[in-house]
Design a protein around this motif. Structure first.
Motif, short mmCIF file in Angstrom:
data_model
loop_
_atom_site.label_atom_id
_atom_site.label_comp_id
_atom_site.label_asym_id
_atom_site.label_seq_id
_atom_site.Cartn_x
_atom_site.Cartn_y
_atom_site.Cartn_z
N LYS A 163 38.58 47.71 37.26
CA LYS A 163 39.83 48.42 37.25
C LYS A 163 40.43 48.51 38.52
CE LYS A 163 42.15 52.55 35.13
NZ LYS A 163 42.01 53.68 34.33
N ALA A 164 39.60 49.15 39.58
CA ALA A 164 39.98 49.09 41.07
C ALA A 164 39.99 48.19 41.86
CB ALA A 164 38.89 50.27 41.50
N HIS A 165 39.62 46.85 41.45
CA HIS A 165 39.58 45.64 42.19
C HIS A 165 40.98 45.27 42.50
CE1 HIS A 165 38.52 41.49 43.32
NE2 HIS A 165 37.63 42.18 43.65
N PRO A 166 41.25 44.78 43.68
CA PRO A 166 42.46 44.43 43.95
C PRO A 166 43.16 43.24 43.22
CG PRO A 166 41.15 43.96 45.70
CD PRO A 166 40.32 44.80 44.71
N ASP A 167 42.22 42.27 42.89
CA ASP A 167 42.63 41.16 41.94
C ASP A 167 41.55 40.91 41.12
OD1 ASP A 167 43.99 38.87 41.18
OD2 ASP A 167 43.83 37.77 42.96
N PRO A 168 41.63 41.35 40.00
CA PRO A 168 40.42 41.06 39.02
C PRO A 168 40.36 39.79 38.66
CG PRO A 168 41.76 43.14 38.39
CD PRO A 168 42.67 42.27 39.44
N ASP A 169 41.28 38.92 38.68
CA ASP A 169 41.46 37.59 38.11
C ASP A 169 40.51 36.57 38.92
OD1 ASP A 169 43.13 38.03 35.97
OD2 ASP A 169 44.87 38.06 37.37
N THR A 170 40.22 36.95 40.11
CA THR A 170 39.59 36.15 40.98
C THR A 170 38.12 36.33 40.52
OG1 THR A 170 39.43 37.77 42.61
CG2 THR A 170 41.16 36.38 42.86
N LEU A 171 37.76 37.35 39.82
CA LEU A 171 36.18 37.34 39.32
C LEU A 171 35.82 36.49 38.30
CD1 LEU A 171 36.20 41.29 39.72
CD2 LEU A 171 35.45 39.53 41.48
N ALA A 172 36.67 35.66 37.71
CA ALA A 172 36.34 34.91 36.65
C ALA A 172 35.35 33.78 36.99
CB ALA A 172 37.63 34.14 35.81
N PHE A 173 34.35 33.35 36.34
CA PHE A 173 33.40 32.30 36.62
C PHE A 173 33.73 31.06 35.83
CE2 PHE A 173 31.64 34.12 32.48
CZ PHE A 173 31.22 33.30 32.00
N GLY A 174 34.69 31.15 34.92
CA GLY A 174 34.84 29.88 34.25
C GLY A 174 36.36 30.03 33.36
N LYS A 175 37.30 29.03 33.36
CA LYS A 175 38.39 29.35 32.62
C LYS A 175 38.96 28.04 32.06
CE LYS A 175 41.40 29.14 36.67
NZ LYS A 175 42.50 29.67 37.51
#
Length: 452
Positions: A163-175
């Motif tokens: 929730k506090a991460h500036p860009d959570p979408d960059t943490l995805a390991f697969g998409k």
């Protein structure tokens, strides 16, 4: 009802072979909508073994074949479904979700599939962007980067505050990209975990796969959805968790099966008693009702020997046979009672038929009398009768013409005024006129004279 031992042996081995051939077993208390009838809730208020909740005063709608997590209107709603029991199977397992997303052209929202250590069953439903920390896996289905739809996987060990991460979408390991909105048909998404890899399959095709992820057991499954101001409606129709481990079709409960050794002893004792009871029945010819009505549920893995497995299967088949025989007897009894009631009703209906026949005969008699009267009226000549009536009317007319003047003269003579009365009235009128004239002349002569 007696079943030969050879037939029982054949049925037992056929059942074991059939079970071995199907390597995938559904974990019932972690699944819903997997039955043939498609029913999710037996009472439309709750889902067995799951907790359904919403945000604030909003509650997702539970129907017979689906759960509407977010409605088409109004927006900004959240709903979730969480399993009450964790997954205790290690290694190879599969979680499959069938859902549908519908909304306006610019509608928004997201759907998450959770497999985490701490259940959120009694917390406010959260999404990836509103949760603080979690330990496990979450699949996010939304319109990331405006591509019409995407599916992304996120992992966390509980130390990352997404929730506090500036860009959570960059943490995805697969998409992968997938247009899931307004498809009409259901969208099946499958999460397959095995030793050495994790694979996400959407609509029969691989979305992404990795051999660097291994998820532990004891975690909880959950499904959550949230809608935007212009909302998307998310419907969940089925969620099925299955495994290739042939322990049991039911998810084991740690508290219930904590003492496996003790239950194994009880099962062995029950199997031995079943064999002794079967031998006693064969020797003494006892009735089938001596079999127990129900047997305790046990883990298949707790039965070690093949003989105990066969005895347990034999006893359960015997119980099924007894129950079928009881149902047959009940149906026979119901059939007999129905026939008796039918016969009683038929006996009661007979007098009604007699009264109906008498009524019909009376109606026919009235019809015959009416026809006879009509025939008489049509066949007889009424000329003489009409002449008699005509003569009677003429006689009445002549009598009236002769008697009416006499009657009127008698009335006038008896009730009319006399001549003396008329003369008296005339003289009185003349006297009154003369008196009035004399009075007039006197007043005129006594009036003052006027001269010009």
């Amino acid at each position: 009802m007696y079943t030969p031992s050879n037939s029982l042996r054949t049925i037992a081995w056929s059942t074991l072979a059939f079970s071995a051939a199907h390597a995938q077993y559904v974990i019932d208390n972690l699944s819903f909508g997997q039955k043939a009838d498609g029913l999710i809730s037996p009472n439309l208020r709750a889902i067995p073994h799951f907790v359904v909740q919403g945000m604030d005063d909003y509650v997702p709608q539970i129907l017979s074949d689906r759960v509407i997590l977010t409605h088409p209107y109004p927006g900004n709603k959240r709903g979730s479904i969480w399993a009450e029991d964790p997954l205790h199977h290690r290694g190879d397992w599969t979680a499959e979700l069938d859902f549908r997303a519908t909304g306006m052209d610019r509608g928004g929202g997201n759907l998450q599939i959770w497999y985490v250590k701490e259940s959120q069953a009694h917390e406010t439903p959260a999404s990836l962007y509103t949760t603080a920390k979690f330990d496990g896996l979450v699949l996010v289905i939304d319109q990331y980067e405006g591509r019409g739809g995407s599916i992304r996987g996120f992992l966390s060990d509980g130390t990352i505050d997404i929730k506090a991460h500036p860009d959570p979408d960059t943490l995805a390991f697969g998409k992968c990209d997938y247009a899931y909105r307004n498809r009409g048909a259901l969208t099946p998404i499958k999460l397959h975990h095995a030793e050495g890899f994790l694979e996400v399959i959407v609509d029969g095709e691989t979305c992404f796969k990795t051999n660097k992820v291994e998820l532990p057991d004891g975690y909880y499954f959950g499904i959550s959805a949230s809608s935007a101001e212009i909302p998307d409606s998310f419907e969940v129709h089925k969620f099925v968790v299955s495994t290739t481990n042939s322990y049991t079709r039911e998810e084991p409960n740690k508290q219930r099966y904590a003492n496996a050794d003790q239950q194994q002893q009880q099962q062995s004792l029950a199997s031995q008693q079943g064999r002794e009871q079967q031998t006693h029945q064969k020797q003494q010819g006892s009735s089938q009702h001596d079999m127990p009505k129900m047997m305790q549920d046990v883990l298949a893995a707790s039965i070690n020997s093949q003989q105990d497995q066969f005895a347990d299967l034999h006893n359960r088949i015997q119980i099924i046979n007894n129950r079928v025989y009881d149902i047959y007897e009940l149906l026979e009894k119901m059939h007999t009672e129905s026939e008796q009631r039918y016969n009683e009703l038929m006996h009661r209906v007979v007098p009604i038929d007699d009264r109906g026949a008498a009524t019909i005969r009376n109606v026919e008699k009235v019809e015959r009398t009416t026809m006879q009267i009509l025939r008489d009226l049509e066949s007889k000549d009424f000329k003489d009768m009409m002449n008699q009536i005509h003569r009677a009317l003429e006689n009445n007319q002549e009598g009236l013409s002769r008697s009416l003047p006499l009657a009127l003269g008698a009335v006038v003579s008896s009730h009319g005024p006399s001549m003396t009365t008329f003369l008296f009235i005339a003289i009185a009128v003349q006297i009154m006129i003369t008196g009035a004239y004399i009075v007039y002349k006197k007043r005129r002569n006594g009036a003052p004279k006027k001269y010009l």
